[in-house]
Design an enzyme around this catalytic site. Structure first.
Site, mmCIF file in Angstrom:
data_model
loop_
_atom_site.group_PDB
_atom_site.id
_atom_site.type_symbol
_atom_site.label_atom_id
_atom_site.label_comp_id
_atom_site.label_asym_id
_atom_site.label_seq_id
_atom_site.Cartn_x
_atom_site.Cartn_y
_atom_site.Cartn_z
ATOM 1 N N ASN A 207 0.889 -1.322 0.102
ATOM 2 C CA ASN A 207 0.093 0.076 0.130
ATOM 3 C C ASN A 207 0.835 1.222 0.055
ATOM 4 O O ASN A 207 2.052 1.192 -0.004
ATOM 5 C CB ASN A 207 -1.035 0.100 1.315
ATOM 6 C CG ASN A 207 -0.214 -0.106 2.589
ATOM 7 O OD1 ASN A 207 0.452 0.746 2.933
ATOM 8 N ND2 ASN A 207 -0.427 -1.292 3.172
ATOM 9 N N ASP A 275 -4.291 -6.068 4.902
ATOM 10 C CA ASP A 275 -5.168 -7.099 5.344
ATOM 11 C C ASP A 275 -5.392 -8.485 4.899
ATOM 12 O O ASP A 275 -5.643 -9.328 5.733
ATOM 13 C CB ASP A 275 -6.826 -6.424 5.078
ATOM 14 C CG ASP A 275 -7.101 -5.071 6.080
ATOM 15 O OD1 ASP A 275 -6.683 -5.145 7.019
ATOM 16 O OD2 ASP A 275 -7.364 -4.140 5.334
ATOM 17 N N LYS A 285 8.758 -17.308 -10.256
ATOM 18 C CA LYS A 285 7.975 -16.293 -10.826
ATOM 19 C C LYS A 285 6.693 -16.850 -11.570
ATOM 20 O O LYS A 285 7.102 -17.676 -12.548
ATOM 21 C CB LYS A 285 8.790 -15.382 -11.924
ATOM 22 C CG LYS A 285 8.189 -14.181 -12.202
ATOM 23 C CD LYS A 285 8.949 -13.383 -13.116
ATOM 24 C CE LYS A 285 8.081 -12.154 -13.619
ATOM 25 N NZ LYS A 285 9.094 -11.761 -15.011
ATOM 26 N N PRO A 303 -3.418 -11.712 10.297
ATOM 27 C CA PRO A 303 -3.972 -11.580 11.743
ATOM 28 C C PRO A 303 -3.974 -9.975 12.084
ATOM 29 O O PRO A 303 -3.162 -9.269 11.343
ATOM 30 C CB PRO A 303 -2.482 -12.150 12.338
ATOM 31 C CG PRO A 303 -1.375 -11.789 11.459
ATOM 32 C CD PRO A 303 -2.018 -12.196 10.082
ATOM 33 N N ASP A 304 -4.688 -9.744 12.651
ATOM 34 C CA ASP A 304 -5.069 -8.312 13.251
ATOM 35 C C ASP A 304 -4.096 -8.042 14.349
ATOM 36 O O ASP A 304 -4.547 -8.537 15.644
ATOM 37 C CB ASP A 304 -6.599 -7.769 13.428
ATOM 38 C CG ASP A 304 -6.536 -6.420 13.437
ATOM 39 O OD1 ASP A 304 -5.911 -5.620 14.259
ATOM 40 O OD2 ASP A 304 -7.598 -6.049 13.061
ATOM 41 N N ILE A 305 -3.166 -7.439 14.080
ATOM 42 C CA ILE A 305 -2.177 -7.147 15.315
ATOM 43 C C ILE A 305 -2.707 -6.270 16.353
ATOM 44 O O ILE A 305 -2.644 -6.654 17.621
ATOM 45 C CB ILE A 305 -0.910 -6.461 14.479
ATOM 46 C CG1 ILE A 305 -0.130 -7.584 13.372
ATOM 47 C CG2 ILE A 305 0.221 -6.265 15.571
ATOM 48 C CD1 ILE A 305 0.741 -6.590 12.570
ATOM 49 N N PHE A 322 -4.401 3.325 14.710
ATOM 50 C CA PHE A 322 -4.637 4.249 13.778
ATOM 51 C C PHE A 322 -5.913 3.868 12.742
ATOM 52 O O PHE A 322 -6.321 2.378 12.720
ATOM 53 C CB PHE A 322 -3.545 4.472 12.877
ATOM 54 C CG PHE A 322 -2.375 5.312 13.415
ATOM 55 C CD1 PHE A 322 -1.872 5.393 14.678
ATOM 56 C CD2 PHE A 322 -2.217 6.926 12.759
ATOM 57 C CE1 PHE A 322 -1.223 6.193 15.053
ATOM 58 C CE2 PHE A 322 -1.427 7.621 13.282
ATOM 59 C CZ PHE A 322 -0.731 7.408 14.390
ATOM 60 N N LYS A 336 -14.412 1.364 14.831
ATOM 61 C CA LYS A 336 -13.110 0.807 14.885
ATOM 62 C C LYS A 336 -12.605 0.530 16.234
ATOM 63 O O LYS A 336 -11.919 -0.342 16.620
ATOM 64 C CB LYS A 336 -12.305 1.339 13.989
ATOM 65 C CG LYS A 336 -11.121 0.578 13.524
ATOM 66 C CD LYS A 336 -10.388 0.840 12.475
ATOM 67 C CE LYS A 336 -11.067 0.687 11.242
ATOM 68 N NZ LYS A 336 -10.479 1.214 10.000
ATOM 69 N N LYS A 340 -11.929 -2.886 17.860
ATOM 70 C CA LYS A 340 -10.482 -3.361 17.820
ATOM 71 C C LYS A 340 -10.098 -3.517 19.429
ATOM 72 O O LYS A 340 -9.035 -4.342 19.949
ATOM 73 C CB LYS A 340 -9.472 -2.730 17.398
ATOM 74 C CG LYS A 340 -9.742 -2.703 15.666
ATOM 75 C CD LYS A 340 -8.598 -3.031 15.028
ATOM 76 C CE LYS A 340 -9.054 -2.995 13.575
ATOM 77 N NZ LYS A 340 -7.946 -3.317 12.768
HETATM 78 O O1 C5P Z 1 -8.705 -2.345 10.311
HETATM 79 P P1 C5P Z 1 -7.661 -1.271 9.763
HETATM 80 O O2 C5P Z 1 -6.574 -1.992 8.798
HETATM 81 O O3 C5P Z 1 -8.613 -0.018 9.403
HETATM 82 O O4 C5P Z 1 -7.192 -0.697 11.196
HETATM 83 C C1 C5P Z 1 -6.293 0.007 11.289
HETATM 84 C C2 C5P Z 1 -5.490 -0.183 12.648
HETATM 85 O O5 C5P Z 1 -5.223 -1.346 12.887
HETATM 86 C C3 C5P Z 1 -4.001 0.403 12.512
HETATM 87 O O6 C5P Z 1 -3.679 0.899 13.875
HETATM 88 C C4 C5P Z 1 -3.234 -0.762 12.217
HETATM 89 O O7 C5P Z 1 -1.878 -0.527 12.509
HETATM 90 C C5 C5P Z 1 -3.908 -1.898 12.921
HETATM 91 N N1 C5P Z 1 -3.799 -3.073 12.053
HETATM 92 C C6 C5P Z 1 -3.006 -4.042 12.569
HETATM 93 N N2 C5P Z 1 -3.062 -5.299 11.923
HETATM 94 C C7 C5P Z 1 -3.662 -5.565 10.824
HETATM 95 C C8 C5P Z 1 -4.547 -4.504 10.297
HETATM 96 C C9 C5P Z 1 -4.667 -3.179 11.024
HETATM 97 O O8 C5P Z 1 -2.555 -3.857 13.493
HETATM 98 N N3 C5P Z 1 -3.695 -6.735 10.260
#
Ligand code: C5P
Length: 396
Positions: A207, A275, A285, A303-305, A322, A336, A340
């Site tokens: 991104n 994501d 390749k 994984p959502d950290i 963020f 959010k 979260k």
């Molecule tokens: O869901 P979204 O990507 O909009 O959420 C943004 C927040 O979640 C940011 O703080 C980003 O660093 C964190 N994040 C994360 N792991 C992910 C996706 C987002 O820590 N896989």
């Protein structure tokens, strides 16, 4: 000051003869000194002796094209943790107060956002002169920290204020600077930059995050005295100095490093984590098919950290996320925050027209349990400083 980088600007005054001793003491305390010698400074100390003591190249006005390629003057001024001007002559102070840049030293001082400390040294009449006092006030308003001068006998035979602070006092001021701050003793984790999710050996999902906001934040937290662990994806912004840097590529690697760093007092998730990743990274390749058949990529959710750490048994006292949104900023960011489980969300509108992703400025809204606080548009470094202060305030 162990491991800190100090850019030492030596201007022309008799007190420059104390500089070799200063370099020796700063180095003994573990600091890395990079000297910049002005033309007049070179009348009092030699480039060779300064280079030998600092074990560093000495930068002078004869800053060559080779120097500029190896380490541009902007980079030279910004890579330091502190800029120290010893001695600071009345002339150099006047240039600093007026933002003049007609030699290497004054250009570095104008081009930097690194904190600056000066140790003035001059004749008592020059020190007392309203012009110098005006310049001093301006510099202090600009955030320059002034060490001394002391009252005493001068090289010119007169007595009064203007005698440069002793080497021990300057070393102490530097020591105090690195040891002060409301976040002293706190360990703060900051994630930053994008992640790269490989498709094959040459292609990846990514991104537009530059890592600028996360980097500025790590610097601001460090400047308030925190021990900062900075976990960054492959970002454009150079990593900050004076912090522990962990480089990762993917979301999964970022999560592993973050988990390993726990416990921490505060965690700030400024990274723009991808994501999704593709389910199988191809070893070779992927070839373009002559038939025109398109490759099919299957995605898996990363994984959502932020979520993982917010629910962790070792959850930090303060977790800041963020939210990069392109519509319904506040509503989405509030939602959010709850989903979260973090304490604050720093929300920003990243539609292309705002130029925020990859740009130098940011317009954020900080959301916490009390509501939404909209901040004016400002440089990312100012957002970082304000956020760092807010974090320090929340920990009291
Ligand atoms: O869901 P979204 O990507 O909009 O959420 C943004 C927040 O979640 C940011 O703080 C980003 O660093 C964190 N994040 C994360 N792991 C992910 C996706 C987002 O820590 N896989």
């Amino acid at each position: 000051m162990d491991g800190k980088n100090i850019l030492l600007i030596i201007s022309g005054g008799i007190a420059a003869v104390k500089v070799p001793d200063l370099i020796r003491k700063l180095s003994q305390n573990g600091a890395h000194v990079t000297p910049v010698l002005t033309e007049s400074g070179a009348q009092f100390v030699t480039q060779l002796s300064i280079a030998a003591l600092a074990r560093s190249k000495v930068y002078t006005d004869l800053f060559s094209l080779t120097d500029e390629i190896e380490m541009g003057h902007i980079e030279l001024s910004r890579s330091a943790d502190l800029i120290l001007v010893v001695p600071a002559t009345a002339h150099l102070m006047a240039k600093m107060a007026h933002g003049m840049a007609d030699d290497l030293a004054s250009t570095l001082l104008l081009a930097t956002d690194t904190p600056v400390m000066v140790a003035p040294s001059m004749n008592v009449r020059m020190w007392d002169h309203p012009a110098t006092q005006r310049n001093l006030t301006t510099m202090q308003k600009d955030g320059v920290q002034v060490i001394g001068p002391n009252e005493g006998e001068m090289a010119c035979g007169e007595f009064g204020f203007g005698r440069m602070a002793e080497v021990a006092e300057i070393v102490q001021a530097v020591e105090d600077y690195f040891q002060s701050g409301p976040l002293l003793g706190r360990h703060i984790l900051v994630t930053s930059g994008p992640t790269h999710e490989p498709i094959d050996p040459v292609r990846y999902l990514a991104n537009r995050s530059s890592g600028a906001q996360g980097t500025a934040l790590a610097q601001a937290l460090r400047d308030l005295g925190a021990r900062v662990s900075f976990v960054t994806g492959p970002a454009d912004a150079p990593a900050p100095t004076g912090v522990e840097v962990y480089r990762v590529q993917t979301a999964q690697e970022m999560l592993a490093v973050v988990q390993n760093l726990l416990p921490v007092d505060v965690a700030v998730f400024a990274a723009a984590v991808a994501d999704w990743r593709v389910d199988v990274t191809q070893e070779q390749k992927i070839k373009k098919h002559l038939s025109g058949a398109l490759p099919i990529l299957n995605f898996l959710e990363n994984p959502d950290i932020l979520l993982t750490i917010s629910q962790h048994s070792l959850r930090p006292k303060l977790v800041v996320g963020f939210a990069a949104e392109t519509e319904n900023l506040v509503v989405n960011a509030k939602e959010k925050r709850l989903r979260k489980g973090c304490d604050w969300i720093v929300a920003n509108d990243v539609t292309r027209a705002t130029g925020i992703m990859g740009g130098t400025n940011n317009t954020v809204t900080v959301i916490d349990e009390h509501g939404a606080e909209a901040w004016a548009d400002m440089p990312k470094t100012d957002v970082a400083r304000r956020l760092a202060q807010r974090i320090a305030g929340a920990l009291i």
